[in-house]
Design a protein around this motif. Structure first.
Motif, PDB file in Angstrom:
ATOM      1  N   PHE A 124      -7.059   7.790  -3.084  1.00  8.96           N
ATOM      2  CA  PHE A 124      -5.687   7.046  -2.951  1.00  8.96           C
ATOM      3  C   PHE A 124      -4.510   7.969  -2.554  1.00  8.96           C
ATOM      4  CE2 PHE A 124      -8.652   4.214  -5.092  1.00  8.96           C
ATOM      5  CZ  PHE A 124      -8.758   2.910  -4.275  1.00  8.96           C
TER       6      PHE A 124
ATOM      7  N   GLU B 271     -16.490   2.071  -7.443  1.00  9.05           N
ATOM      8  CA  GLU B 271     -16.467   3.174  -6.312  1.00  9.05           C
ATOM      9  C   GLU B 271     -17.490   2.715  -5.227  1.00  9.05           C
ATOM     10  OE1 GLU B 271     -17.141   7.812  -5.871  1.00  9.05           O
ATOM     11  OE2 GLU B 271     -18.238   6.843  -7.410  1.00  9.05           O
TER      12      GLU B 271
ATOM     13  N   ASN C 235       1.603   6.368  -3.020  1.00 12.66           N
ATOM     14  CA  ASN C 235       1.199   6.371  -4.160  1.00 12.66           C
ATOM     15  C   ASN C 235       1.724   7.566  -4.967  1.00 12.66           C
ATOM     16  OD1 ASN C 235      -0.181   3.889  -4.273  1.00 12.66           O
ATOM     17  ND2 ASN C 235      -1.942   5.002  -3.358  1.00 12.66           N
TER      18      ASN C 235
ATOM     19  N   GLN D 295     -14.665  -5.092 -13.456  1.00 17.21           N
ATOM     20  CA  GLN D 295     -13.403  -4.770 -13.642  1.00 17.21           C
ATOM     21  C   GLN D 295     -13.080  -4.870 -15.089  1.00 17.21           C
ATOM     22  OE1 GLN D 295     -11.248  -7.636 -10.639  1.00 17.21           O
ATOM     23  NE2 GLN D 295     -11.364  -5.896  -9.365  1.00 17.21           N
TER      24      GLN D 295
ATOM     25  N   ASP E 100     -16.566   0.007  -3.023  1.00 16.98           N
ATOM     26  CA  ASP E 100     -15.292   0.105  -2.510  1.00 16.98           C
ATOM     27  C   ASP E 100     -14.437  -1.048  -3.168  1.00 16.98           C
ATOM     28  OD1 ASP E 100     -16.207   2.068  -0.675  1.00 16.98           O
ATOM     29  OD2 ASP E 100     -17.199   0.616   0.637  1.00 16.98           O
ATOM     30  N   GLU E 101     -14.507  -1.196  -4.331  1.00 15.50           N
ATOM     31  CA  GLU E 101     -13.463  -2.057  -4.937  1.00 15.50           C
ATOM     32  C   GLU E 101     -12.793  -1.416  -5.823  1.00 15.50           C
ATOM     33  OE1 GLU E 101     -13.019  -5.301  -4.348  1.00 15.50           O
ATOM     34  OE2 GLU E 101     -14.738  -5.696  -2.821  1.00 15.50           O
ATOM     35  N   LEU E 102     -12.368  -0.300  -5.783  1.00 11.28           N
ATOM     36  CA  LEU E 102     -11.231   0.375  -6.815  1.00 11.28           C
ATOM     37  C   LEU E 102     -10.065   0.216  -6.144  1.00 11.28           C
ATOM     38  CD1 LEU E 102     -12.932   3.820  -7.481  1.00 11.28           C
ATOM     39  CD2 LEU E 102     -12.413   2.062  -9.105  1.00 11.28           C
ATOM     40  N   THR E 103      -9.080   0.063  -6.859  1.00 12.96           N
ATOM     41  CA  THR E 103      -7.641   0.225  -6.482  1.00 12.96           C
ATOM     42  C   THR E 103      -7.071   1.595  -7.165  1.00 12.96           C
ATOM     43  OG1 THR E 103      -6.822  -1.153  -8.297  1.00 12.96           O
ATOM     44  CG2 THR E 103      -7.573  -2.357  -6.138  1.00 12.96           C
ATOM     45  N   PHE E 104      -5.856   1.665  -6.887  1.00 13.27           N
ATOM     46  CA  PHE E 104      -4.897   2.753  -7.315  1.00 13.27           C
ATOM     47  C   PHE E 104      -4.431   2.222  -8.880  1.00 13.27           C
ATOM     48  CE2 PHE E 104      -0.542   4.702  -8.148  1.00 13.27           C
ATOM     49  CZ  PHE E 104      -0.991   6.091  -8.108  1.00 13.27           C
ATOM     50  N   GLU E 105      -4.094   0.968  -8.687  1.00  6.88           N
ATOM     51  CA  GLU E 105      -3.117   0.473  -9.733  1.00  6.88           C
ATOM     52  C   GLU E 105      -4.446   0.219 -11.038  1.00  6.88           C
ATOM     53  OE1 GLU E 105      -1.185  -0.167  -6.514  1.00  6.88           O
ATOM     54  OE2 GLU E 105      -3.299  -1.019  -6.753  1.00  6.88           O
ATOM     55  N   LEU E 106      -5.682  -0.170 -10.555  1.00  5.35           N
ATOM     56  CA  LEU E 106      -6.624  -0.103 -11.877  1.00  5.35           C
ATOM     57  C   LEU E 106      -6.950   1.141 -12.263  1.00  5.35           C
ATOM     58  CD1 LEU E 106      -9.904  -2.326 -11.892  1.00  5.35           C
ATOM     59  CD2 LEU E 106     -10.080   0.392 -12.200  1.00  5.35           C
TER      60      LEU E 106
END
Length: 745
Positions: free
Chosen positions: A498, A466, A503, A446, A469-475
């Motif tokens: 997302f 990706e 969002n 990250q 499955d550890e992506l976030t909209f914020e990142l």
């Protein structure tokens, strides 16, 4: 070709214990090779360790694995191509001097293996018609899995899928194919993608793909894979599969033997090849060791000219342009007509590796013209069969040290390699983190994803997240706000998953801010994604999408990105568009309407309906010729006394319509060929009564025969064959020579 062979033994000759291991270090003379200044050429492996290599890859320890195709074109008829004589070999350097001295067989008894890739801790390889994956245990295959049973039809390797390129998006792509592959949670996935090239495929640091075909030395996509084919009812025309340079000139050191050398514009007055006729295997150099001016240059194999070409890429943000590095010379060229570069690879040490098939005949028998057959025999190229080499081009005093065994690296060490200057190393580090699921270094990955100092490392990190499955909209939002355009483009693409009402507001704010940056690369990928966000909130995202359209209404690539992204939202967008009195781009509206009509009629992009690649017509025709015709006319069309006249240079072969009538209805009585009378008191039966032979089969035979036995290759469509079935002779049986000639006149 000159070489000396040293044979050493690692144990005493008279030992009665285990048999000795043989070490071969072949020394090949390189006096006939001319390489650009500042570089040196080295032979890494050669015969007898190799025979007809066609593809290679490196394993976790940096060893070279080679797919060999010794059954290919051992004679003019390609007699051995269906024999299980192919193999995958592991080259080893046991004495540590950088040159292979030993080989071991990983797989044998293969029929025409043509591609391999070290992925997911095992080996993915193509042995038509199948694509296989095997795990590796002590250099032995185990737990074989059939990935695809229709990866390729059997036959001509010139026109069958190959490549197996693991790209930065975690998908495996192929040349001569419209499918890509991926394994997730132990399950293999296959899905449609753009059809690309002929032999060999490569990618740049960003993830765009490059390929070519025989007569066009460099093709490519202007955008990331599958961004323009997400709409099933839309087929892009300008953003993918594009000619990147019109310059097809080549500069061989000597006159070479090429197919159709008699045709205008192929050779100059000194019989020197002018334009490429057998280009293959482009490679984007990403080794990080060559001079900076070589970064992301594309090298291209020109085996018929015994050379390797260098192209310089220019990235405009929304497209890619290529130009040859020099006029009048090549990066590497040779007067050794056995030098047949057919594949190129970036190496773990930053060097450029060359797979040299080192074979006299590299054109498939289905395509050999009479001209080439004569030249090949005259130059005795058909006797050059039991050779094969791996060459290395390194910058003098420039290659980096080999890396440690990837299998032994810890997660934190792999994360550190994401910023490595060598793209091969970065890709391999990403893949190991992904398939080994080393999520204990999640925070470190990250961090790299948000480190704007190295956009290539950022992109690798984003694609790892990706896959985990550890992506976030914020990142992704943070990356998009603070990074350089290429990392932003990937963040925009990944943000699609997302798209939600939750969002939408923040996404709108971000997209408007990004549009204000006036960056072509950012606008291109915004155009490709805003249609997906419109499905969540049409009112909120219609305006920013129209900003993209208005800014780039003359940019056909951006417009294709917009149309692809509107998948399923075309009607809604068109209704909103019709409320704008200020928008009068009728061409855009027409294209949108055509997509809507395609959806109603079920007219899809061909890649979504094609299940596998059909065999090309001349190869299919060659097979039928050998099955049906060669027993009388001879494998080389020379005719057989007492049975049938020759086909080679026959006036009947030169005329496709007359040939079709003969093949369909037969020929009886005496016949003149090349001024000579053949009166064999025999009749050649036609194929019209054979219900198992279709109009397409007849067309394929004609395509092959006119190519193989005349200098006027021709083709007839199956529809024309159907018409000629009804053109009967007077007797309703076989034609006579007089009757046949009268019909044509």
């Amino acid at each position: 070709m000159k070489f000396t062979l040293g044979l050493l033994f690692c144990c005493l000759v008279f030992s009665c214990q285990t048999p000795p291991v043989e070490f071969y270090e072949t020394e090949v003379g390189l006096d006939e090779y001319r390489l650009e200044k500042g570089f040196e050429l080295q032979v890494i492996a050669a015969e007898p360790l190799l025979k007809a290599p066609v593809a290679m890859d490196f394993d976790a320890q940096g060893r070279i694995w080679v797919a060999q195709m010794p059954g290919y074109m051992n004679d003019m008829q390609g007699s051995d191509e269906e024999k299980p004589v192919g193999s995958i070999q592991i080259l080893e350097d046991l004495d540590g001097d950088g040159v292979a001295d030993h080989t071991k067989t990983f797989l044998d008894s293969l029929v025409m293996p043509r591609a391999l890739a070290h992925v997911y801790g095992g080996l993915l390889y193509a042995a038509p018609p199948n694509l296989w994956f095997v795990e590796i245990e002590n250099d032995e295959p185990t737990n074989r899995v059939l990935v695809d049973s229709i990866y390729a039809v059997e036959g001509n390797p010139e026109h069958q899928p190959n490549g197996l390129l693991l790209n930065i998006d975690n998908w495996i792509y192929n040349a001569k194919s419209n499918f890509r592959y991926q394994r997730k949670n132990g399950v293999w996935k296959k899905e449609p993608t753009t059809f690309r090239g002929q032999w060999g495929i490569s990618s740049d640091n960003f993830g765009r793909l490059y390929y070519n075909d025989n007569s066009r030395q460099l093709l490519g996509d202007h955008v990331l894979p599958n961004r323009l084919v997400r709409n099933t009812y839309f087929t892009p025309k300008v953003g993918v599969d594009q000619l990147l340079t019109k310059d097809q000139r080549v500069y061989p050191l000597h006159a070479t033997t090429v197919n159709r050398g008699y045709a205008k514009g192929v050779l100059n007055k000194d019989s020197i090849l002018l334009k490429t006729t057998a280009a293959c295997s482009p490679l984007v150099y990403r080794g990080g060791v060559f001079p900076e001016s070589y970064a992301q240059n594309v090298f291209v194999c020109i085996p018929e000219g015994n050379l390797i070409k260098r192209n310089i890429l220019t990235f405009t943000g929304d497209s890619t342009i290529a130009e040859q590095a020099w006029e009048g010379k090549e990066f590497l060229a040779s007067t050794d007509e056995g030098f047949r570069p057919v594949n190129l690879n970036n190496g773990p040490d930053g060097s450029l590796y060359i797979v040299d098939m080192h074979r006299g005949m590299i054109g498939h028998h289905a395509y050999l013209s009479p001209y080439l057959k004569e030249k090949t025999k005259g130059n005795r190229l058909d006797t050059l069969t039991d050779f094969g080499r791996i060459l290395k081009v390194r910058k003098i005093d420039g290659a980096q040290k080999p890396l440690p065994d990837f299998d032994a690296l810890q997660g934190i060490e792999l994360v550190g390699l994401l910023a490595h200057k060598n793209g091969w190393v970065r890709n391999r580090a990403q893949h190991y983190l992904v398939f080994k699921e080393m999520k204990h270094v999640l925070e470190e990955v990250q961090y790299v994803a948000q480190d704007t100092e190295n956009e290539w490392a950022q992109i690798h990190a984003l694609r790892i997240l990706e896959a985990w499955d550890e992506l976030t909209f914020e990142l992704l939002s943070e990356v998009a706000e603070k990074s350089k355009p290429q990392a932003i483009a990937h963040a925009i693409v990944l943000m699609e998953s997302f798209a939600s009402t939750e969002n939408a507001k923040n996404a709108e704010r971000l997209f408007i801010k990004l549009l204000e940056r006036e960056e072509a690369a950012i606008d291109l990928y915004l155009g490709s994604t805003l249609g997906k966000w419109m499905a969540v909130d049409n009112d909120r995202f219609f305006e920013p999408l129209m900003m993209v359209v208005n800014k780039h209404k003359q940019n056909r690539i951006v417009i294709e990105a917009v149309l692809s992204g509107l998948d399923g939202e075309e009607d809604t967008f068109l209704k909103s568009l019709n409320t704008l009195t200020s928008f009068n781009e009728s061409e855009f509206g027409d294209r949108l309407s055509r997509i809507i009509e395609n959806r109603k009629s079920g007219n899809v992009n061909q890649i979504f309906s094609r299940k596998s690649l059909a065999e090309d017509n001349r190869t299919a025709g060659a097979k039928m010729f050998y099955q049906i015709c060669a027993s009388c006319h001879g494998a080389n069309g020379q005719g057989i006394d007492g049975l049938a006249p020759p086909l080679m240079n026959s006036e009947y072969v030169a005329d496709a319509k007359r040939l079709a009538l003969i093949v369909l209805h037969g020929l009886e009585g005496p016949v003149h060929v090349n001024g000579e009378l053949y009166d064999m008191n025999l009749a050649m039966p036609g194929l019209i009564r054979n219900e198992d032979i279709s109009d397409k089969d007849i067309a394929d035979i004609i395509s092959y025969v006119t190519n193989a036995f005349s200098n006027r290759p021709a083709a007839l469509k199956p529809e024309r064959i159907k018409e000629l079935r009804e053109v009967k002779s007077v007797s309703g049986m076989e034609y006579t020579e007089e009757e046949l000639n009268g019909f044509v006149k």
